[in-house]
Design a protein around this motif. Structure first.
Motif, PDB file in Angstrom:
ATOM      1  N   GLU A 221       1.163  -1.129  -0.564  1.00  0.00           N
ATOM      2  CA  GLU A 221       0.169  -0.120  -0.017  1.00  0.00           C
ATOM      3  C   GLU A 221       0.949   1.164   0.281  1.00  0.00           C
ATOM      4  O   GLU A 221       2.471   1.020   0.317  1.00  0.00           O
ATOM      5  N   ILE A 222       0.307   2.379  -0.379  1.00  0.00           N
ATOM      6  CA  ILE A 222       0.817   3.776  -0.640  1.00  0.00           C
ATOM      7  C   ILE A 222       0.326   4.356   0.485  1.00  0.00           C
ATOM      8  O   ILE A 222      -0.733   5.085   1.001  1.00  0.00           O
ATOM      9  N   VAL A 223       1.873   4.884   1.744  1.00  0.00           N
ATOM     10  CA  VAL A 223       1.390   5.977   2.652  1.00  0.00           C
ATOM     11  C   VAL A 223       1.964   6.481   2.810  1.00  0.00           C
ATOM     12  O   VAL A 223       3.351   7.281   1.788  1.00  0.00           O
ATOM     13  N   ALA A 224       1.326   8.334   3.564  1.00  0.00           N
ATOM     14  CA  ALA A 224       2.190   9.350   3.416  1.00  0.00           C
ATOM     15  C   ALA A 224       3.514   9.293   4.702  1.00  0.00           C
ATOM     16  O   ALA A 224       3.096   8.510   5.356  1.00  0.00           O
ATOM     17  N   ASP A 225       4.714  10.060   4.122  1.00  0.00           N
ATOM     18  CA  ASP A 225       6.222   9.844   4.994  1.00  0.00           C
ATOM     19  C   ASP A 225       6.422  11.178   5.208  1.00  0.00           C
ATOM     20  O   ASP A 225       6.816  11.714   3.803  1.00  0.00           O
ATOM     21  N   PRO A 226       5.446  11.659   5.949  1.00  0.00           N
ATOM     22  CA  PRO A 226       5.853  13.503   5.783  1.00  0.00           C
ATOM     23  C   PRO A 226       7.831  13.615   5.349  1.00  0.00           C
ATOM     24  O   PRO A 226       8.528  15.128   5.427  1.00  0.00           O
ATOM     25  N   SER A 227       8.573  12.945   6.894  1.00  0.00           N
ATOM     26  CA  SER A 227       9.856  12.609   7.070  1.00  0.00           C
ATOM     27  C   SER A 227      10.615  12.307   5.459  1.00  0.00           C
ATOM     28  O   SER A 227      11.912  12.629   5.063  1.00  0.00           O
ATOM     29  N   LEU A 228      10.033  11.832   4.445  1.00  0.00           N
ATOM     30  CA  LEU A 228      10.184  11.255   2.596  1.00  0.00           C
ATOM     31  C   LEU A 228      10.940  12.675   2.045  1.00  0.00           C
ATOM     32  O   LEU A 228      10.463  13.030   2.094  1.00  0.00           O
ATOM     33  N   SER A 229      11.913  12.148   1.414  1.00  0.00           N
ATOM     34  CA  SER A 229      12.749  13.516   0.411  1.00  0.00           C
ATOM     35  C   SER A 229      12.194  13.702  -0.530  1.00  0.00           C
ATOM     36  O   SER A 229      11.172  12.508  -1.071  1.00  0.00           O
ATOM     37  N   ILE A 230      11.639  15.001  -1.086  1.00  0.00           N
ATOM     38  CA  ILE A 230      11.353  14.368  -3.144  1.00  0.00           C
ATOM     39  C   ILE A 230      11.630  13.637  -3.550  1.00  0.00           C
ATOM     40  O   ILE A 230      11.349  12.873  -3.935  1.00  0.00           O
ATOM     41  N   GLU A 231      12.674  13.498  -3.586  1.00  0.00           N
ATOM     42  CA  GLU A 231      14.220  12.674  -4.685  1.00  0.00           C
ATOM     43  C   GLU A 231      13.281  11.271  -4.654  1.00  0.00           C
ATOM     44  O   GLU A 231      12.367  10.497  -5.650  1.00  0.00           O
ATOM     45  N   ASP A 232      13.358  11.163  -2.995  1.00  0.00           N
ATOM     46  CA  ASP A 232      12.772   9.923  -3.029  1.00  0.00           C
ATOM     47  C   ASP A 232      11.222   9.367  -3.076  1.00  0.00           C
ATOM     48  O   ASP A 232      10.326   8.829  -3.578  1.00  0.00           O
ATOM     49  N   ASP A 233       9.951  10.606  -3.317  1.00  0.00           N
ATOM     50  CA  ASP A 233       8.866  10.337  -3.604  1.00  0.00           C
ATOM     51  C   ASP A 233       8.721  10.666  -5.345  1.00  0.00           C
ATOM     52  O   ASP A 233       8.223   9.826  -6.160  1.00  0.00           O
ATOM     53  N   MET A 234       9.780  10.873  -6.209  1.00  0.00           N
ATOM     54  CA  MET A 234       9.912  10.702  -7.752  1.00  0.00           C
ATOM     55  C   MET A 234      10.226   9.219  -7.381  1.00  0.00           C
ATOM     56  O   MET A 234       9.983   9.044  -9.180  1.00  0.00           O
ATOM     57  N   ARG A 235      10.771   8.850  -7.213  1.00  0.00           N
ATOM     58  CA  ARG A 235      10.876   7.207  -7.212  1.00  0.00           C
ATOM     59  C   ARG A 235      10.046   6.339  -6.956  1.00  0.00           C
ATOM     60  O   ARG A 235      10.474   5.233  -7.276  1.00  0.00           O
ATOM     61  N   ARG A 236       9.038   6.678  -6.580  1.00  0.00           N
ATOM     62  CA  ARG A 236       8.135   5.631  -6.565  1.00  0.00           C
ATOM     63  C   ARG A 236       6.578   6.367  -7.768  1.00  0.00           C
ATOM     64  O   ARG A 236       5.207   5.902  -7.414  1.00  0.00           O
ATOM     65  N   ARG A 237       7.108   7.401  -8.669  1.00  0.00           N
ATOM     66  CA  ARG A 237       6.400   7.908 -10.116  1.00  0.00           C
ATOM     67  C   ARG A 237       6.503   6.787 -10.621  1.00  0.00           C
ATOM     68  O   ARG A 237       6.701   5.254 -10.431  1.00  0.00           O
ATOM     69  N   ASP A 238       5.466   7.343 -12.180  1.00  0.00           N
ATOM     70  CA  ASP A 238       4.829   6.166 -12.903  1.00  0.00           C
ATOM     71  C   ASP A 238       6.042   5.963 -14.118  1.00  0.00           C
ATOM     72  O   ASP A 238       7.191   5.185 -13.836  1.00  0.00           O
TER      73      ASP A 238
ATOM     74  N   VAL B 153      14.886  22.785 -10.028  1.00  0.00           N
ATOM     75  CA  VAL B 153      14.771  21.162 -10.743  1.00  0.00           C
ATOM     76  C   VAL B 153      15.390  19.838 -10.177  1.00  0.00           C
ATOM     77  O   VAL B 153      16.128  19.871 -10.306  1.00  0.00           O
ATOM     78  N   VAL B 154      13.524  19.361  -9.601  1.00  0.00           N
ATOM     79  CA  VAL B 154      14.388  17.519  -9.043  1.00  0.00           C
ATOM     80  C   VAL B 154      14.252  17.169  -9.836  1.00  0.00           C
ATOM     81  O   VAL B 154      12.829  16.358 -10.383  1.00  0.00           O
ATOM     82  N   ASP B 155      15.604  16.015  -9.880  1.00  0.00           N
ATOM     83  CA  ASP B 155      15.517  15.450 -11.492  1.00  0.00           C
ATOM     84  C   ASP B 155      16.142  13.903 -10.728  1.00  0.00           C
ATOM     85  O   ASP B 155      17.283  14.104 -11.766  1.00  0.00           O
ATOM     86  N   PRO B 156      16.085  12.888  -9.772  1.00  0.00           N
ATOM     87  CA  PRO B 156      16.725  12.645  -9.571  1.00  0.00           C
ATOM     88  C   PRO B 156      16.989  10.944 -10.256  1.00  0.00           C
ATOM     89  O   PRO B 156      18.039  10.394 -10.542  1.00  0.00           O
ATOM     90  N   LEU B 157      15.916  10.168 -11.615  1.00  0.00           N
ATOM     91  CA  LEU B 157      16.352   9.359 -11.684  1.00  0.00           C
ATOM     92  C   LEU B 157      16.373  10.346 -14.078  1.00  0.00           C
ATOM     93  O   LEU B 157      15.929   9.097 -14.737  1.00  0.00           O
ATOM     94  N   ASN B 158      16.886  11.141 -13.754  1.00  0.00           N
ATOM     95  CA  ASN B 158      16.953  11.838 -15.192  1.00  0.00           C
ATOM     96  C   ASN B 158      15.630  11.727 -16.490  1.00  0.00           C
ATOM     97  O   ASN B 158      16.238  11.248 -17.645  1.00  0.00           O
ATOM     98  N   GLY B 159      14.767  12.100 -16.150  1.00  0.00           N
ATOM     99  CA  GLY B 159      13.439  12.353 -16.389  1.00  0.00           C
ATOM    100  C   GLY B 159      13.888  13.958 -17.719  1.00  0.00           C
ATOM    101  O   GLY B 159      13.072  13.371 -18.820  1.00  0.00           O
ATOM    102  N   ARG B 160      14.732  14.527 -17.153  1.00  0.00           N
ATOM    103  CA  ARG B 160      15.107  15.106 -18.700  1.00  0.00           C
ATOM    104  C   ARG B 160      15.957  14.509 -19.497  1.00  0.00           C
ATOM    105  O   ARG B 160      15.736  15.395 -20.665  1.00  0.00           O
ATOM    106  N   ARG B 161      16.648  13.764 -19.224  1.00  0.00           N
ATOM    107  CA  ARG B 161      17.795  12.996 -20.549  1.00  0.00           C
ATOM    108  C   ARG B 161      17.062  12.419 -21.183  1.00  0.00           C
ATOM    109  O   ARG B 161      16.234  12.166 -22.782  1.00  0.00           O
ATOM    110  N   ASP B 162      15.765  11.923 -20.852  1.00  0.00           N
ATOM    111  CA  ASP B 162      14.510  10.518 -21.588  1.00  0.00           C
ATOM    112  C   ASP B 162      13.349  12.064 -21.842  1.00  0.00           C
ATOM    113  O   ASP B 162      12.916  11.503 -23.516  1.00  0.00           O
ATOM    114  N   LEU B 163      13.618  13.203 -21.672  1.00  0.00           N
ATOM    115  CA  LEU B 163      12.068  13.272 -22.597  1.00  0.00           C
ATOM    116  C   LEU B 163      13.052  14.093 -24.009  1.00  0.00           C
ATOM    117  O   LEU B 163      12.731  14.087 -24.760  1.00  0.00           O
TER     118      LEU B 163
END
Length: 476
Positions: free
Chosen positions: A105-122, A137-147
């Motif tokens: 399940e997906i749960v809220a975690d206010p202590s989580l970093s922005i980078e870690d939240d990005m890692r559970r996106r689609d 811009v926070v881009d931990p998974l090289n989304g700009r490169r894939d764009l």
């Protein structure tokens, strides 16, 4: 509009980040209707308390999961800019609930970093965030490169398992953005194809706002729907999503009118409708229009397959069965009633013949179907012709005939072809002696038929004479 929303959100002092599709579209130089915000350091209850002074706050629930909150601002100007509200979410993470790959399940975690939240996106192209206070811009998974490389890549092997709707969203991005899934993403699509059946119908079709704009509709409204539909077929997603396609895939029509299998012809017609910027109803009809063929096919003395109704061979025509399949599928996907009905009518009548396409034919066509449906039937007919063969071999004479008929329809729209166009109305006929009810309705239809055949008859005196004859005939 989004910039004004950003200014407003920045004024709330939440240290919010713009996330997801809005950042993606911004980097692509595209306008975006998305404006979703991520707020670190707060859980859902904390967000509610922080936003409560600024308007009405409600839970934001997607697929039966609480994912954040929606603010309906007290500020009237902002409320007009975002009538559906502004969505805020805390950082979230996955928590295992069992041994299976779907057991979490997906749960809220206010202590989580922005980078870690990005890692559970689609997808990586959606796993970017822009901090409102600094513009970084926070881009931990090289989304700009894939764009830049126009690659569609999941953020993890669990992306589709977490939310199977992402299978259809991936196809939508292929159609809308022209991106190519990487090999790993395609393999994941094959492995998770069956899970698309777990997604609620409105998320795929009817839309969460019952506007008919779920992911499938967005796919069809993109620029390359045929490419996306072929990927859906080849990964197994298409038949899992629309089992109505199962018998159509690879079905050889064995017809002198078609060189393509039913599925390839269907994809070509959908693409032709998209190329013509046809409305969603026409594109949906294109998707279903020939799916009845495998259900009714019979072989004639010429050795070829045929698809019309004939005693002893098939009780129904392929367009009848196709309309039934379309209705079943659109019901299941929770499409709005009006759109569902319109699509079924286009499919049911798509085999209409233009004939000589003259003014009389045009007026009768308008009278039978109504203006809007008439033009959508013609738009579908053109797409159907263009999808019969490759573009180089498209039956241009047929396409030109359709275009001439469309022009004739536009010209004849000025001629009387609706009950409202008659020089007399029901009250006039009642004064002549007609009884309110079926008799009156039949008389009006008879007068309209006469006027459609000859618009010069549409004068009060002429219609009174004709109505009088109808009345005397009915009372004999």
């Amino acid at each position: 509009m989004r910039k004004e929303l950003e200014e407003y959100v920045r004024s709330l002092d939440l240290d919010a980040y713009l996330v997801g599709g809005a950042v993606r579209d911004e980097l692509l130089g595209m306008d975006s209707k998305d404006a979703d915000f991520l707020v670190p350091g707060l859980d859902t209850d904390g967000l509610k308390r922080a936003l409560a002074p600024h308007g009405r706050v409600e839970d934001l629930v997607v697929a039966e999961r609480l994912v954040g909150v929606r603010l309906h601002p007290s500020d009237r100007t902002i409320r007009k800019l975002a009538p559906a509200g502004i969505e805020f979410a805390p950082p979230r993470k996955e928590v295992s609930t069992g041994p299976g790959r779907h057991d979490f399940e997906i749960v809220a975690d206010p202590s989580l970093s922005i980078e870690d939240d990005m890692r559970r996106r689609d997808f990586t192209i959606n796993a970017m965030a822009r901090r409102l206070s600094t513009g970084d811009v926070v881009d931990p998974l090289n989304g700009r490169r894939d764009l830049e490389q126009r690659v569609l890549r999941t953020v993890s092997s669990q992306s589709f398992a977490e939310d199977p709707l992402r299978l259809v969203r991936a196809l939508r991005f292929v159609s809308q953005l022209g991106f190519e899934p990487d090999e790993s993403t395609v393999q994941q699509m094959r492995e998770e194809a069956s899970s698309v059946k777990l997604v609620s119908g409105e998320r795929v079709g009817g839309g969460l706002h019952a506007d008919g704009l779920g992911e499938l509709s967005k796919l069809l409204l993109g620029g390359e729907p045929a490419r996306a539909l072929r990927l859906a077929r080849d990964t197994g997603v298409l038949v899992e999503l629309l089992p109505e396609f199962e018998r159509a895939v690879g079905f050889d029509q064995e017809s002198r009118y078609h060189d393509l299998t039913v599925d390839e012809h269907t994809f070509a017609v959908v693409q032709a409708a998209a190329d013509a910027n046809a409305p969603l109803s026409v594109r949906l009809a294109a998707l279903f229009h020939d799916l009845g063929k495998p259900h009714v096919a019979w072989r004639g003395p010429d050795g070829r397959l045929h698809y019309y109704a004939k005693p002893g061979y098939s009780q129904k025509s392929h367009e009848q069965v196709g309309a039934e399949l379309a209705t079943t599928a659109l019901n299941r996907l929770r499409y709005p009633n009006a759109l569902r009905s319109r699509v079924a009518r286009i499919v049911r009548h798509h085999m209409f013949q233009i004939g000589n396409g003259d003014s009389l034919r045009a007026r009768r066509f308008l009278a039978k179907h109504g203006d809007d449906l008439a033009f959508e039937l013609v738009d579908h007919k053109e797409a159907d012709f263009r999808g019969k063969r490759t573009e180089a071999e498209a039956p241009l004479a047929d396409v030109e005939k359709v275009d001439r008929f469309r022009k004739t329809l536009r010209r004849e729209q000025k001629s009387p072809h609706r009950l409202a166009d008659l020089a007399l109305d029901g009250n006039d006929l009642i004064e002549l002696g007609f009884a309110a009810g079926p008799e009156l309705g039949h008389a009006l239809q008879a007068l309209l038929h006469d006027v459609v055949d000859d618009p010069a008859r549409n004068t009060p005196d002429e219609l009174r004479r004709r109505a009088g004859r109808l009345l005397r005939s009915s009372r004999r």
